[in-house]
Design a protein around this motif. Structure first.
Motif, mmCIF file in Angstrom:
data_model
loop_
_atom_site.group_PDB
_atom_site.id
_atom_site.type_symbol
_atom_site.label_atom_id
_atom_site.label_comp_id
_atom_site.label_asym_id
_atom_site.label_seq_id
_atom_site.Cartn_x
_atom_site.Cartn_y
_atom_site.Cartn_z
ATOM 1 N N SER A 80 0.736 -1.153 -0.054
ATOM 2 C CA SER A 80 -0.154 0.117 0.270
ATOM 3 C C SER A 80 0.957 1.248 -0.066
ATOM 4 C CB SER A 80 -1.097 -0.090 1.280
ATOM 5 O OG SER A 80 -1.753 1.192 1.182
ATOM 6 N N VAL A 81 1.945 1.358 0.819
ATOM 7 C CA VAL A 81 2.942 2.565 0.994
ATOM 8 C C VAL A 81 3.569 2.610 -0.193
ATOM 9 C CG1 VAL A 81 4.685 3.255 2.033
ATOM 10 C CG2 VAL A 81 3.072 2.520 3.293
ATOM 11 N N LEU A 82 4.259 1.434 -1.031
ATOM 12 C CA LEU A 82 4.948 1.510 -2.089
ATOM 13 C C LEU A 82 3.923 2.214 -3.335
ATOM 14 C CD1 LEU A 82 6.913 -1.779 -1.897
ATOM 15 C CD2 LEU A 82 7.708 0.630 -1.840
ATOM 16 N N SER A 83 2.749 1.657 -3.296
ATOM 17 C CA SER A 83 1.733 2.067 -4.529
ATOM 18 C C SER A 83 1.342 3.551 -4.499
ATOM 19 C CB SER A 83 0.488 1.077 -4.281
ATOM 20 O OG SER A 83 0.667 -0.080 -4.508
ATOM 21 N N ALA A 84 1.554 4.229 -3.029
ATOM 22 C CA ALA A 84 1.247 5.623 -2.822
ATOM 23 C C ALA A 84 2.314 6.293 -3.494
ATOM 24 C CB ALA A 84 0.871 5.891 -1.460
ATOM 25 N N CYS A 85 3.638 6.056 -3.751
ATOM 26 C CA CYS A 85 4.695 6.638 -4.151
ATOM 27 C C CYS A 85 4.347 7.223 -5.667
ATOM 28 C CB CYS A 85 5.854 5.760 -4.295
ATOM 29 S SG CYS A 85 7.215 6.907 -4.814
ATOM 30 N N VAL A 86 4.700 8.479 -5.662
ATOM 31 C CA VAL A 86 4.231 9.003 -6.931
ATOM 32 C C VAL A 86 5.044 8.439 -8.253
ATOM 33 C CG1 VAL A 86 4.522 11.277 -8.238
ATOM 34 C CG2 VAL A 86 4.101 11.245 -6.009
ATOM 35 N N GLY A 87 4.272 8.056 -9.209
ATOM 36 C CA GLY A 87 4.778 7.559 -10.410
ATOM 37 C C GLY A 87 4.527 5.948 -10.442
ATOM 38 N N VAL A 88 4.301 5.392 -9.079
ATOM 39 C CA VAL A 88 4.062 3.968 -9.036
ATOM 40 C C VAL A 88 2.805 3.299 -9.402
ATOM 41 C CG1 VAL A 88 4.162 1.903 -7.413
ATOM 42 C CG2 VAL A 88 5.834 3.657 -7.468
ATOM 43 N N ALA A 89 2.460 2.657 -10.371
ATOM 44 C CA ALA A 89 1.004 2.404 -10.669
ATOM 45 C C ALA A 89 0.499 1.075 -9.997
ATOM 46 C CB ALA A 89 0.830 2.039 -12.197
ATOM 47 N N ARG A 90 1.477 0.306 -9.701
ATOM 48 C CA ARG A 90 1.148 -1.033 -8.941
ATOM 49 C C ARG A 90 2.496 -1.526 -8.063
ATOM 50 N NH1 ARG A 90 -1.916 -6.625 -10.211
ATOM 51 N NH2 ARG A 90 -1.970 -7.532 -8.471
ATOM 52 N N ALA A 91 2.370 -2.135 -7.053
ATOM 53 C CA ALA A 91 3.499 -2.610 -6.280
ATOM 54 C C ALA A 91 3.000 -3.886 -5.490
ATOM 55 C CB ALA A 91 3.616 -1.561 -5.056
ATOM 56 N N VAL A 92 4.135 -4.744 -5.493
ATOM 57 C CA VAL A 92 3.923 -5.852 -4.976
ATOM 58 C C VAL A 92 5.067 -6.229 -3.935
ATOM 59 C CG1 VAL A 92 4.116 -8.620 -5.309
ATOM 60 C CG2 VAL A 92 2.803 -6.833 -6.895
ATOM 61 N N ALA A 93 5.086 -6.839 -2.728
ATOM 62 C CA ALA A 93 6.060 -7.104 -1.777
ATOM 63 C C ALA A 93 6.168 -8.531 -1.541
ATOM 64 C CB ALA A 93 5.835 -6.407 -0.359
#
Length: 495
Positions: free
Chosen positions: A44-57
């Protein structure tokens, strides 16, 4: 109806209506280096970074370093993501143990046939990026050293230039290496040699050029010199690590595996270990001596300083002196270093035996052992083995005297104001019972009246006494490394 554990969100369709978009699992709690991590929170935090469309951990194994948390990010259309900025963003919003050790940019996340995330198909991160290029060890002693490193650290191969501590070694695994080399080379290899000769090439050379008649008197050797090179090579500005109250900087060895390979790291030991007659009237006097020591390696700034416990107070005093002399201090990092509260010593000082038991990992069988002499304590350390086995009774006497002097000196010290330096403060999440009158409640706030400028505080999920343990450094190390790189970029220092 039943709970599937899937995490979804409603999306409004262009032509009207709603559809469910699968995001991930709602119950993906994992354990990394002893800490519980909610992967969904990280994503959720990684996805909130400007320029990130999707994130997976995900959690991935790193040979020789255990499990590591990895973030995968998909950039938005036309976005060129800088993983350093993504990590900095995450570091400001996540608990230290939840910040990924690496971030990998991918074009898209792989999916299973039914549209769910296929974590196993994500590309492997390059944890080895930045490590020394592999160079095969020479036959003979060099190969024997590399083999001992590999077995004790559980890595597939070790090159001639690979640093033992950068691969995940510590004083405990160094004991195993010394034992293996005793068998394979028929040579008594003191554990402290691994501290001062931490690659197969350098340690093999030390073993081959060893003079047999001086082995018994080698003692702790250069491992107790004031300036201890934990990693002497690298093109960037060094990190200088100031000893805590015990007077030894050996506790910082675990940082080598977390700080970029091109940054030298030096520990600062107490001068009393090599000159028992030396005494300092105040922490400022001691700081003046240490400024002289670091200038012998780096004559001019910008400087990076780190101190644990009382070492943080000394590092602060060093930073003040360096700034007064016109040098730039980019970093003052303090590991649970509490500001003096003006109180007297709170409670009794520990006995020498108790102190030895704490830093040497020796368990006292009964209370009667708390009155043991330093000769008895030295025998216990030798029987236990490890790096501390090299300390003589004289060393232990000196360390105990230094501990008492430094605790009293820290309480009497009145810090001057530091300006123009970014401070990174690592605070223990749980308190110590042994505070000796230092202001344990204040944390970073206790230092703000002595610092004009930015103070970045990080909460470390461990006790004060465990800050430099492998578990503690596994959290502090990556955060510190990112901080060093960030201030270098912000202030235009060479990278």
């Amino acid at each position: 109806m039943y709970r599937t554990g899937d995490l979804v969100r409603w999306l409004r369709l262009p032509g009207g209506g709603l559809t469910l978009d699968y995001v991930g699992r709602a119950d993906l709690q994992v354990k990394v280096r002893g800490f519980r991590v909610e992967l969904g929170e990280v994503e959720s935090v990684l996805s909130a970074c400007v320029g990130v469309a999707r994130a997976v951990a995900v959690v991935r194994a790193d040979d020789g370093a255990g499990d590591r948390l990895v973030g995968y990010v998909v950039p938005g259309v036309g976005v060129d993501l800088d993983v350093r900025e993504v990590l900095a963003f995450a570091g400001e919003r996540l608990a230290p143990h939840m910040v990924p050790a690496a971030v990998v940019v991918v074009d898209a996340v792989p999916l299973t046939p039914n549209g769910k995330l296929d974590r196993a198909a994500l590309p492997a991160p390059d944890f080895a990026a930045g490590r020394a290029e592999y160079r095969a060890p020479k036959a003979g002693v060099e190969s024997a050293v590399a083999a001992a490193f590999a077995v004790e650290l559980g890595v597939a191969r070790v090159g001639a230039d690979d640093n033992f501590f950068a691969l995940g070694g510590n004083s405990l695994t160094a004991t195993g290496v010394a034992a293996r080399l005793r068998e394979s080379t028929s040579t008594e290899v003191p554990v402290e040699w691994i501290f001062t000769h931490s690659t197969p090439e350098s340690l093999a050379h030390r073993i081959e050029t060893r003079e047999a008649e001086t082995v018994e008197n080698d003692g702790a050797g250069s491992a107790v010199e004031v300036l201890l090179p934990l990693r002497a090579t690298g093109s960037r500005n060094p990190l200088f690590c100031i000893h805590p109250a015990i007077g030894l900087a050996w506790c910082y060895s675990g940082l080598v595996q977390h700080v970029d390979d091109d940054r030298p790291i030096y520990g600062i030991n107490s001068p009393a270990l090599t000159d028992p007659d030396v005494r300092f009237g105040s922490l400022d006097d001691l700081a003046h001596r240490y400024v002289r020591e670091i200038r012998s390696v780096q004559p001019h700034g910008p400087y990076h300083l780190l101190g644990y416990s009382v070492g943080g107070q000394i590092a602060h005093a060093m930073a003040v002196q360096l700034r007064r002399e016109g040098d730039d201090v980019l970093t003052l990092a303090m590991m649970d270093s509490r500001a003096p509260s003006g109180a007297e010593v709170d409670g009794e000082m520990p006995t020498a035996a108790r102190l030895v038991a704490e830093f040497g990992g020796v368990e006292l069988v009964d209370e009667g052992e708390s009155d043991m002499t330093t000769e008895q304590a030295a025998r216990l350390l030798r029987a236990k083995g490890g790096l501390f086995a090299s300390l003589t009774p004289d060393h232990l006497d000196t360390l105990y005297r230094e501990y008492q002097d430094l605790v009293h000196g820290a309480l009497a010290h009145r810090p001057s104001t530091l300006e123009g330096t970014v401070v990174a403060y690592f605070s223990a999440a749980t308190d110590s019972d042994d505070d000796h009158g230092l202001d344990r409640e204040a944390g970073a706030a206790g230092w703000r009246k002595y610092i004009i400028g930015e103070v970045r505080e990080y909460r470390i999920p461990t006790r004060h006494e465990q800050m430099t343990s492998p578990q503690g450094l596994s959290v502090v190390g990556p955060l510190l490394n990112r901080h060093l790189n960030l201030v270098d970029r912000e202030r235009g220092a060479p990278e």
